[in-house]
Design a protein around this motif. Structure first.
Motif, PDB file in Angstrom:
ATOM      1  N   VAL A 264       0.847  -1.199   0.000  1.00 37.15           N
ATOM      2  CA  VAL A 264       0.000   0.000   0.000  1.00 37.15           C
ATOM      3  C   VAL A 264       0.886   1.255   0.000  1.00 37.15           C
ATOM      4  O   VAL A 264       0.628   2.221  -0.730  1.00 37.15           O
ATOM      5  N   ALA A 265       1.953   1.244   0.814  1.00 34.50           N
ATOM      6  CA  ALA A 265       2.853   2.407   0.858  1.00 34.50           C
ATOM      7  C   ALA A 265       3.515   2.615  -0.503  1.00 34.50           C
ATOM      8  O   ALA A 265       3.629   3.751  -0.990  1.00 34.50           O
ATOM      9  N   ALA A 266       3.918   1.508  -1.143  1.00 32.48           N
ATOM     10  CA  ALA A 266       4.594   1.621  -2.452  1.00 32.48           C
ATOM     11  C   ALA A 266       3.664   2.249  -3.483  1.00 32.48           C
ATOM     12  O   ALA A 266       4.096   3.062  -4.308  1.00 32.48           O
ATOM     13  N   ALA A 267       2.380   1.891  -3.411  1.00 26.98           N
ATOM     14  CA  ALA A 267       1.419   2.448  -4.376  1.00 26.98           C
ATOM     15  C   ALA A 267       1.281   3.961  -4.195  1.00 26.98           C
ATOM     16  O   ALA A 267       0.905   4.669  -5.120  1.00 26.98           O
ATOM     17  N   SER A 268       1.627   4.471  -3.002  1.00 23.41           N
ATOM     18  CA  SER A 268       1.584   5.925  -2.771  1.00 23.41           C
ATOM     19  C   SER A 268       2.971   6.553  -2.868  1.00 23.41           C
ATOM     20  O   SER A 268       3.179   7.684  -2.427  1.00 23.41           O
ATOM     21  N   GLY A 269       3.946   5.810  -3.357  1.00 22.04           N
ATOM     22  CA  GLY A 269       5.263   6.383  -3.624  1.00 22.04           C
ATOM     23  C   GLY A 269       6.268   6.278  -2.492  1.00 22.04           C
ATOM     24  O   GLY A 269       7.341   6.878  -2.562  1.00 22.04           O
ATOM     25  N   VAL A 270       5.964   5.511  -1.449  1.00 18.89           N
ATOM     26  CA  VAL A 270       6.935   5.348  -0.352  1.00 18.89           C
ATOM     27  C   VAL A 270       7.440   3.910  -0.358  1.00 18.89           C
ATOM     28  O   VAL A 270       6.677   2.961  -0.121  1.00 18.89           O
ATOM     29  N   ARG A 271       8.719   3.762  -0.625  1.00 18.85           N
ATOM     30  CA  ARG A 271       9.281   2.413  -0.720  1.00 18.85           C
ATOM     31  C   ARG A 271      10.010   2.069   0.576  1.00 18.85           C
ATOM     32  O   ARG A 271      10.924   2.785   0.976  1.00 18.85           O
ATOM     33  N   GLN A 283      11.924 -17.353  13.599  1.00 21.65           N
ATOM     34  CA  GLN A 283      12.053 -16.134  14.392  1.00 21.65           C
ATOM     35  C   GLN A 283      11.316 -14.913  13.844  1.00 21.65           C
ATOM     36  O   GLN A 283      11.534 -13.821  14.327  1.00 21.65           O
ATOM     37  N   LYS A 284      10.521 -15.138  12.819  1.00 19.75           N
ATOM     38  CA  LYS A 284      10.059 -13.973  12.056  1.00 19.75           C
ATOM     39  C   LYS A 284       9.247 -12.981  12.892  1.00 19.75           C
ATOM     40  O   LYS A 284       8.351 -13.352  13.623  1.00 19.75           O
ATOM     41  N   HIS A 285       9.596 -11.684  12.792  1.00 22.23           N
ATOM     42  CA  HIS A 285       8.860 -10.609  13.461  1.00 22.23           C
ATOM     43  C   HIS A 285       8.498  -9.569  12.419  1.00 22.23           C
ATOM     44  O   HIS A 285       9.387  -8.981  11.820  1.00 22.23           O
ATOM     45  N   PRO A 286       7.202  -9.279  12.200  1.00 24.17           N
ATOM     46  CA  PRO A 286       6.845  -8.275  11.198  1.00 24.17           C
ATOM     47  C   PRO A 286       7.350  -6.891  11.600  1.00 24.17           C
ATOM     48  O   PRO A 286       7.102  -6.432  12.719  1.00 24.17           O
ATOM     49  N   ALA A 287       8.088  -6.284  10.716  1.00 23.25           N
ATOM     50  CA  ALA A 287       8.651  -4.948  10.987  1.00 23.25           C
ATOM     51  C   ALA A 287       9.089  -4.339   9.664  1.00 23.25           C
ATOM     52  O   ALA A 287       9.179  -5.037   8.648  1.00 23.25           O
ATOM     53  N   LEU A 288       9.372  -3.057   9.702  1.00 21.26           N
ATOM     54  CA  LEU A 288       9.873  -2.376   8.509  1.00 21.26           C
ATOM     55  C   LEU A 288      11.252  -1.807   8.796  1.00 21.26           C
ATOM     56  O   LEU A 288      11.561  -1.440   9.937  1.00 21.26           O
ATOM     57  N   VAL A 289      12.074  -1.725   7.761  1.00 19.75           N
ATOM     58  CA  VAL A 289      13.357  -1.043   7.870  1.00 19.75           C
ATOM     59  C   VAL A 289      13.259   0.201   6.986  1.00 19.75           C
ATOM     60  O   VAL A 289      13.015   0.093   5.784  1.00 19.75           O
ATOM     61  N   LEU A 290      13.410   1.364   7.623  1.00 20.47           N
ATOM     62  CA  LEU A 290      13.210   2.631   6.907  1.00 20.47           C
ATOM     63  C   LEU A 290      14.553   3.347   6.749  1.00 20.47           C
ATOM     64  O   LEU A 290      15.217   3.653   7.743  1.00 20.47           O
ATOM     65  N   GLY A 291      14.930   3.628   5.524  1.00 18.18           N
ATOM     66  CA  GLY A 291      16.147   4.412   5.276  1.00 18.18           C
ATOM     67  C   GLY A 291      15.764   5.875   5.153  1.00 18.18           C
ATOM     68  O   GLY A 291      14.914   6.227   4.335  1.00 18.18           O
ATOM     69  N   ARG A 305       3.288   9.993   7.142  1.00 18.52           N
ATOM     70  CA  ARG A 305       1.832  10.106   7.026  1.00 18.52           C
ATOM     71  C   ARG A 305       1.301   9.019   6.080  1.00 18.52           C
ATOM     72  O   ARG A 305       0.329   8.322   6.393  1.00 18.52           O
ATOM     73  N   ILE A 306       1.979   8.837   4.953  1.00 21.07           N
ATOM     74  CA  ILE A 306       1.563   7.806   3.988  1.00 21.07           C
ATOM     75  C   ILE A 306       1.665   6.418   4.632  1.00 21.07           C
ATOM     76  O   ILE A 306       0.807   5.555   4.472  1.00 21.07           O
ATOM     77  N   LEU A 307       2.736   6.224   5.399  1.00 16.56           N
ATOM     78  CA  LEU A 307       2.920   4.936   6.080  1.00 16.56           C
ATOM     79  C   LEU A 307       1.802   4.699   7.100  1.00 16.56           C
ATOM     80  O   LEU A 307       1.302   3.578   7.238  1.00 16.56           O
ATOM     81  N   GLY A 308       1.443   5.755   7.814  1.00 19.37           N
ATOM     82  CA  GLY A 308       0.340   5.649   8.786  1.00 19.37           C
ATOM     83  C   GLY A 308      -0.953   5.222   8.088  1.00 19.37           C
ATOM     84  O   GLY A 308      -1.668   4.332   8.568  1.00 19.37           O
ATOM     85  N   ASP A 309      -1.245   5.827   6.923  1.00 16.01           N
ATOM     86  CA  ASP A 309      -2.435   5.435   6.153  1.00 16.01           C
ATOM     87  C   ASP A 309      -2.329   3.969   5.732  1.00 16.01           C
ATOM     88  O   ASP A 309      -3.315   3.226   5.786  1.00 16.01           O
ATOM     89  N   ALA A 310      -1.124   3.584   5.296  1.00 15.88           N
ATOM     90  CA  ALA A 310      -0.933   2.200   4.821  1.00 15.88           C
ATOM     91  C   ALA A 310      -1.169   1.214   5.966  1.00 15.88           C
ATOM     92  O   ALA A 310      -1.802   0.168   5.776  1.00 15.88           O
ATOM     93  N   VAL A 311      -0.683   1.545   7.163  1.00 20.42           N
ATOM     94  CA  VAL A 311      -0.879   0.649   8.314  1.00 20.42           C
ATOM     95  C   VAL A 311      -2.368   0.556   8.639  1.00 20.42           C
ATOM     96  O   VAL A 311      -2.904  -0.536   8.857  1.00 20.42           O
TER      97      VAL A 311
END
Ligand SMILES: Cc1ncc(COP(=O)(O)O)c(C=O)c1O
Length: 316
Positions: A264-271, A283-291, A305-311
């Motif tokens: 969803v974030a990618a569709a709004s331009g945030v990769r 061990q998998k834990h859902p998380a994001l790595v943000l550069g 803000r876009i990420l918040g909408d995506a979540v």
């Protein structure tokens, strides 16, 4: 460049190096794969790797022929007791700023790691690439300065100048340095000489130190802006790790699928990258790595803000 680097790493990272131990590499990545190949050839082919770790490095490590064992990372960094039980003959660590979780190897763990390496006659491969960027205080010195006889220190200009420069180094015990040089000679005729001259001048006249000071201020301000924006726009997510480096580890709130948020974030331009692939199976834990290093504060706020909408949409 090797002489200037030896001086710089001694001064800034408390490394114990002379120019003869420094081998110029096309970034940490080439230093890492070459060092592991040398260890495999020397019969030290069981490599312990942090869990989680960089999913870009894993295929590179697997291609060396090493047997990879994964060692859990907690809030104090690598679990050295688990490492000691693993039977590994070498370990790859990111002690200054663990990738991806952003924790620092705790003082007791640092000492235990060096004790283990000495007792097991093992080699420590220290990925130090983020160490110049600590915003909450002075960085601890590198492990190579504590155990130079068995540590291969890897660094590069990728985070301070640009990853596209492909300019990095290994500082290695003499037998590993000789293997690295031989591998380089048998597969390549060396790195770009003009770039090395330019970087040596940059180091010698103090411009690199000044540049790092400026970049620390800039990256810190960007990290602070992103953390504040995430608190506002994604309040249920948790930022892990210390204030350092050029990436941030964001644990997703329960019910938000990592893949759905990324799509969803990618569709709004945030990769953004997902962390799940960086953990081993169990061990998998859902998380994001943000550069965040390449975006200014206003764009980071917009991205959060876009990420918040995506979540929010991923939880619907
Ligand atoms: C943990 C870690 N170490 C090293 C590197 C590679 O650095 P270099 O560009 O110096 O090869 C990366 C890539 O970004 C990384 O994520």
């Amino acid at each position: 460049m090797r002489a200037e680097l030896a001086g710089y790493l001694g001064r800034v990272r408390a490394a114990l190096a002379d120019a003869g131990q420094v081998v110029i590499m096309n970034g940490v990545a080439l230093g890492l794969s070459s060092a592991v190949r040398a260890l495999v050839a020397a019969g030290r082919g069981t490599l312990a790797v942090e869990d989680p770790t960089s999913d870009r490095q894993l295929p590179m490590l697997e291609a060396t022929g090493a047997r990879i064992v994964r060692i859990p990372v907690d809030g104090d960094g690598l679990d050295v007791a688990a490492l000691a039980r693993s039977g590994a003959s070498a370990v790859l660590v990111t002690p200054a700023h663990q990738y991806p979780t952003g924790v620092v190897l705790a003082p007791g763990r640092r000492a235990a790691l060096v004790d283990w390496a000495r007792a097991a006659d093992a080699v420590i491969i220290e990925d130090d690439y983020d160490a110049e960027f600590r915003y909450d205080g002075d960085p601890v010195g590198c492990l190579q300065g504590v155990a130079p006889e068995r540590t291969v220190l890897l660094g590069s200009v990728s985070k301070a100048l640009a990853p596209g420069m492909r300019l990095g180094w290994a500082v290695a015990p003499p037998w590993v340095a000789a293997e690295l040089r031989e591998h380089r000679e048998l597969s390549d005729l060396g790195g770009p000489v003009l770039d090395q001259h330019a970087f040596a001048r940059f180091l010698a006249d103090g411009a690199y130190d000044r540049h790092l000071r400026a970049m620390r201020r800039r990256y810190r301000s960007r990290r602070d802006a992103l953390v504040a924006a995430l608190r506002e726009h994604v309040p249920d997510a948790v930022v892990r790790g210390i204030s350092a480096g050029v990436h941030l580890y964001l644990e997703l709130p329960s019910g938000a699928s990592e893949k759905a948020v990324i799509d969803v974030a990618a569709a709004s331009g945030v990769r953004v990258s997902g962390a799940t692939e960086m953990w081993s199976e169990g061990q998998k834990h859902p998380a994001l790595v943000l550069g965040y290093a390449a975006l200014n504060e206003a764009r980071l706020d917009e991205a959060a803000r876009i990420l918040g909408d995506a979540v929010a949409r991923a939880r619907e």
